[in-house]
Design a protein around this motif. Structure first.
Motif, PDB file in Angstrom:
ATOM      1  N   MET A  78       0.828  -1.201   0.000  1.00 35.09           N
ATOM      2  CA  MET A  78       0.000   0.000   0.000  1.00 35.09           C
ATOM      3  C   MET A  78       0.869   1.259   0.000  1.00 35.09           C
ATOM      4  O   MET A  78       0.557   2.249  -0.664  1.00 35.09           O
ATOM      5  CB  MET A  78      -0.909  -0.008   1.237  1.00 35.09           C
ATOM      6  CG  MET A  78      -1.843   1.175   1.339  1.00 35.09           C
ATOM      7  SD  MET A  78      -2.918   1.038   2.793  1.00 35.09           S
ATOM      8  CE  MET A  78      -1.719   1.283   4.128  1.00 35.09           C
ATOM      9  N   ILE A  79       1.993   1.227   0.716  1.00 39.51           N
ATOM     10  CA  ILE A  79       2.923   2.362   0.752  1.00 39.51           C
ATOM     11  C   ILE A  79       3.791   2.385  -0.504  1.00 39.51           C
ATOM     12  O   ILE A  79       4.132   3.443  -1.028  1.00 39.51           O
ATOM     13  CB  ILE A  79       3.812   2.284   2.008  1.00 39.51           C
ATOM     14  CG1 ILE A  79       2.965   2.264   3.290  1.00 39.51           C
ATOM     15  CG2 ILE A  79       4.814   3.444   2.043  1.00 39.51           C
ATOM     16  CD1 ILE A  79       2.140   3.496   3.522  1.00 39.51           C
ATOM     17  N   ASP A  80       4.126   1.206  -1.019  1.00 41.76           N
ATOM     18  CA  ASP A  80       5.040   1.068  -2.164  1.00 41.76           C
ATOM     19  C   ASP A  80       4.300   1.378  -3.468  1.00 41.76           C
ATOM     20  O   ASP A  80       4.002   0.495  -4.280  1.00 41.76           O
ATOM     21  CB  ASP A  80       5.610  -0.356  -2.177  1.00 41.76           C
ATOM     22  CG  ASP A  80       6.613  -0.588  -3.302  1.00 41.76           C
ATOM     23  OD1 ASP A  80       7.217   0.398  -3.761  1.00 41.76           O
ATOM     24  OD2 ASP A  80       6.778  -1.760  -3.703  1.00 41.76           O
ATOM     25  N   ALA A  81       4.040   2.668  -3.686  1.00 39.41           N
ATOM     26  CA  ALA A  81       3.163   3.095  -4.786  1.00 39.41           C
ATOM     27  C   ALA A  81       3.707   2.730  -6.158  1.00 39.41           C
ATOM     28  O   ALA A  81       2.935   2.481  -7.092  1.00 39.41           O
ATOM     29  CB  ALA A  81       2.932   4.606  -4.705  1.00 39.41           C
ATOM     30  N   ASP A  82       5.029   2.688  -6.319  1.00 37.85           N
ATOM     31  CA  ASP A  82       5.605   2.381  -7.634  1.00 37.85           C
ATOM     32  C   ASP A  82       5.924   0.895  -7.805  1.00 37.85           C
ATOM     33  O   ASP A  82       6.537   0.501  -8.795  1.00 37.85           O
ATOM     34  CB  ASP A  82       6.859   3.222  -7.894  1.00 37.85           C
ATOM     35  CG  ASP A  82       7.957   2.978  -6.850  1.00 37.85           C
ATOM     36  OD1 ASP A  82       7.782   2.100  -5.979  1.00 37.85           O
ATOM     37  OD2 ASP A  82       8.992   3.671  -6.911  1.00 37.85           O
ATOM     38  N   ALA A  83       5.505   0.080  -6.825  1.00 37.72           N
ATOM     39  CA  ALA A  83       5.682  -1.377  -6.896  1.00 37.72           C
ATOM     40  C   ALA A  83       7.139  -1.766  -7.144  1.00 37.72           C
ATOM     41  O   ALA A  83       7.431  -2.709  -7.892  1.00 37.72           O
ATOM     42  CB  ALA A  83       4.773  -1.977  -7.967  1.00 37.72           C
ATOM     43  N   SER A  84       8.048  -1.053  -6.487  1.00 34.06           N
ATOM     44  CA  SER A  84       9.480  -1.308  -6.674  1.00 34.06           C
ATOM     45  C   SER A  84      10.033  -2.303  -5.663  1.00 34.06           C
ATOM     46  O   SER A  84      11.225  -2.591  -5.680  1.00 34.06           O
ATOM     47  CB  SER A  84      10.250   0.007  -6.549  1.00 34.06           C
ATOM     48  OG  SER A  84      10.119   0.522  -5.226  1.00 34.06           O
ATOM     49  N   ALA A  85       9.162  -2.790  -4.774  1.00 33.17           N
ATOM     50  CA  ALA A  85       9.569  -3.696  -3.686  1.00 33.17           C
ATOM     51  C   ALA A  85      10.451  -2.994  -2.660  1.00 33.17           C
ATOM     52  O   ALA A  85      11.187  -3.635  -1.905  1.00 33.17           O
ATOM     53  CB  ALA A  85      10.260  -4.949  -4.221  1.00 33.17           C
ATOM     54  N   GLY A  86      10.371  -1.657  -2.637  1.00 38.48           N
ATOM     55  CA  GLY A  86      11.102  -0.893  -1.637  1.00 38.48           C
ATOM     56  C   GLY A  86      10.495   0.484  -1.457  1.00 38.48           C
ATOM     57  O   GLY A  86      10.031   1.082  -2.438  1.00 38.48           O
ATOM     58  N   TRP A  87      10.474   0.977  -0.227  1.00 42.81           N
ATOM     59  CA  TRP A  87       9.987   2.335   0.023  1.00 42.81           C
ATOM     60  C   TRP A  87      11.120   3.314  -0.241  1.00 42.81           C
ATOM     61  O   TRP A  87      12.220   3.159   0.306  1.00 42.81           O
ATOM     62  CB  TRP A  87       9.537   2.479   1.471  1.00 42.81           C
ATOM     63  CG  TRP A  87       8.346   1.663   1.853  1.00 42.81           C
ATOM     64  CD1 TRP A  87       7.527   0.946   1.026  1.00 42.81           C
ATOM     65  CD2 TRP A  87       7.832   1.469   3.175  1.00 42.81           C
ATOM     66  NE1 TRP A  87       6.531   0.322   1.751  1.00 42.81           N
ATOM     67  CE2 TRP A  87       6.698   0.625   3.072  1.00 42.81           C
ATOM     68  CE3 TRP A  87       8.214   1.923   4.433  1.00 42.81           C
ATOM     69  CZ2 TRP A  87       5.955   0.230   4.183  1.00 42.81           C
ATOM     70  CZ3 TRP A  87       7.480   1.535   5.547  1.00 42.81           C
ATOM     71  CH2 TRP A  87       6.360   0.703   5.416  1.00 42.81           C
ATOM     72  N   ASP A  88      10.866   4.327  -1.070  1.00 44.85           N
ATOM     73  CA  ASP A  88      11.882   5.333  -1.344  1.00 44.85           C
ATOM     74  C   ASP A  88      11.577   6.622  -0.585  1.00 44.85           C
ATOM     75  O   ASP A  88      10.641   6.675   0.212  1.00 44.85           O
ATOM     76  CB  ASP A  88      12.006   5.582  -2.849  1.00 44.85           C
ATOM     77  CG  ASP A  88      10.697   6.050  -3.477  1.00 44.85           C
ATOM     78  OD1 ASP A  88       9.881   6.684  -2.782  1.00 44.85           O
ATOM     79  OD2 ASP A  88      10.493   5.797  -4.683  1.00 44.85           O
ATOM     80  N   ASP A  89      12.358   7.655  -0.869  1.00 49.74           N
ATOM     81  CA  ASP A  89      12.191   8.928  -0.144  1.00 49.74           C
ATOM     82  C   ASP A  89      10.802   9.523  -0.340  1.00 49.74           C
ATOM     83  O   ASP A  89      10.261  10.150   0.563  1.00 49.74           O
ATOM     84  CB  ASP A  89      13.252   9.940  -0.601  1.00 49.74           C
ATOM     85  CG  ASP A  89      14.499   9.892   0.262  1.00 49.74           C
ATOM     86  OD1 ASP A  89      14.376   9.714   1.488  1.00 49.74           O
ATOM     87  OD2 ASP A  89      15.601  10.014  -0.291  1.00 49.74           O
ATOM     88  N   ASN A  90      10.232   9.341  -1.514  1.00 48.29           N
ATOM     89  CA  ASN A  90       8.908   9.893  -1.778  1.00 48.29           C
ATOM     90  C   ASN A  90       7.809   9.136  -1.044  1.00 48.29           C
ATOM     91  O   ASN A  90       6.760   9.688  -0.729  1.00 48.29           O
ATOM     92  CB  ASN A  90       8.613   9.865  -3.287  1.00 48.29           C
ATOM     93  CG  ASN A  90       9.519  10.793  -4.066  1.00 48.29           C
ATOM     94  OD1 ASN A  90       9.879  11.872  -3.586  1.00 48.29           O
ATOM     95  ND2 ASN A  90       9.904  10.386  -5.262  1.00 48.29           N
ATOM     96  N   GLU A  91       8.054   7.860  -0.776  1.00 46.48           N
ATOM     97  CA  GLU A  91       7.031   7.015  -0.159  1.00 46.48           C
ATOM     98  C   GLU A  91       7.130   6.966   1.365  1.00 46.48           C
ATOM     99  O   GLU A  91       6.146   6.682   2.045  1.00 46.48           O
ATOM    100  CB  GLU A  91       7.129   5.593  -0.731  1.00 46.48           C
ATOM    101  CG  GLU A  91       6.788   5.538  -2.210  1.00 46.48           C
ATOM    102  CD  GLU A  91       7.254   4.282  -2.910  1.00 46.48           C
ATOM    103  OE1 GLU A  91       6.706   3.961  -3.979  1.00 46.48           O
ATOM    104  OE2 GLU A  91       8.184   3.620  -2.402  1.00 46.48           O
ATOM    105  N   ILE A  92       8.300   7.265   1.887  1.00 54.19           N
ATOM    106  CA  ILE A  92       8.518   7.096   3.328  1.00 54.19           C
ATOM    107  C   ILE A  92       7.633   8.026   4.148  1.00 54.19           C
ATOM    108  O   ILE A  92       7.250   7.711   5.284  1.00 54.19           O
ATOM    109  CB  ILE A  92      10.011   7.305   3.680  1.00 54.19           C
ATOM    110  CG1 ILE A  92      10.363   6.614   4.991  1.00 54.19           C
ATOM    111  CG2 ILE A  92      10.379   8.769   3.711  1.00 54.19           C
ATOM    112  CD1 ILE A  92      10.387   5.110   4.901  1.00 54.19           C
ATOM    113  N   GLY A  93       7.259   9.168   3.557  1.00 56.26           N
ATOM    114  CA  GLY A  93       6.388  10.093   4.272  1.00 56.26           C
ATOM    115  C   GLY A  93       5.028   9.507   4.576  1.00 56.26           C
ATOM    116  O   GLY A  93       4.366   9.901   5.540  1.00 56.26           O
ATOM    117  N   ASN A  94       4.586   8.557   3.750  1.00 53.70           N
ATOM    118  CA  ASN A  94       3.286   7.924   3.965  1.00 53.70           C
ATOM    119  C   ASN A  94       3.358   6.741   4.918  1.00 53.70           C
ATOM    120  O   ASN A  94       2.335   6.136   5.233  1.00 53.70           O
ATOM    121  CB  ASN A  94       2.716   7.456   2.620  1.00 53.70           C
ATOM    122  CG  ASN A  94       2.414   8.598   1.683  1.00 53.70           C
ATOM    123  OD1 ASN A  94       1.991   9.659   2.118  1.00 53.70           O
ATOM    124  ND2 ASN A  94       2.653   8.406   0.393  1.00 53.70           N
ATOM    125  N   ALA A  95       4.568   6.390   5.357  1.00 54.04           N
ATOM    126  CA  ALA A  95       4.759   5.186   6.159  1.00 54.04           C
ATOM    127  C   ALA A  95       4.685   5.441   7.660  1.00 54.04           C
ATOM    128  O   ALA A  95       4.472   4.511   8.434  1.00 54.04           O
ATOM    129  CB  ALA A  95       6.103   4.538   5.825  1.00 54.04           C
TER     130      ALA A  95
END
Length: 212
Positions: free
Chosen positions: A121-138
């Protein structure tokens, strides 16, 4: 400060539980047997029409009991934020191998009960990893799962190593975090040296040290 952070974590935990356990009765304020978008937005104000339609499989313009059971993740994203103190989660806290993202193993080192579905759900780009853009939603998710950041940021080895021998044994760790068990200590002590070194002061160690 610690008490405030714990209060914030509790609020998010309650919000997470509320979204997971939401029933038709909770949303259907006019008791007509379904929850229209207005009734849903009373609980989740930022929900879009498109997201509503995704759950509304029968295109009835209302969620029924079966559809609400599928909506918990979506509702969680749109629950109003707490007015308590903000907690900013840094990618570096999770990214223990320094590759620029946090995979599910690194996330679970901090919060072991995060499911694959929640991670995705957090991994919006389905990259199998949370990046800097996604970590804010975590942050909300991890707080809801019981993760409590250190009030002073990352704790360094120097803070623990009271005898100056270059590592922190179990007693030195317990001087800061008395509830750390031997098993938990051993999980961080990857080289089985009976002491945490600089390389082992990772996200899992920080989580244990934040737990008073």
């Amino acid at each position: 400060m610690k008490n405030l952070m714990l209060t914030t974590a509790s609020i998010f935990a309650l919000s997470f539980a509320a979204a997971s356990a939401m029933t038709l009765t909770d949303l259907d304020t006019n008791a007509d047997g379904s929850a229209d978008i207005g009734e849903v937005r009373a609980v989740a104000p930022t929900l879009t029409q498109e997201e509503f339609n995704t759950i509304d499989a029968d295109a009835s313009n209302g969620w029924d009991d079966n559809e609400i059971g599928l909506a918990s993740d979506m509702l969680l994203k749109h629950l109003p934020k707490s007015s308590g103190p903000a907690v900013k989660l840094e990618l570096a806290t999770l990214d223990t191998n320094g590759d620029g993202s946090a995979d599910i193993g690194e996330v679970r080192a901090v919060s072991p009960t995060v499911t694959q579905e929640e991670f995705n759900m957090i991994d919006a780009d389905a990259s199998a990893g949370w990046d800097d853009n996604e970590i804010g939603n975590a942050s909300d998710l991890l707080l809801a799962k019981g993760y409590v950041p250190s009030e002073t940021g990352m704790i360094t080895l120097d803070t623990l190593d009271s005898n100056g021998d270059g590592s922190a044994d179990l007693q030195e760790v317990r001087n800061v975090a008395p509830t750390v068990t031997q098993d938990e200590f051993n999980q961080v002590d990857a080289d089985a040296s009976a002491g945490w070194d600089d390389n082992e002061m990772n996200a899992q160690a920080q989580m244990l040290l934040a737990r008073k």
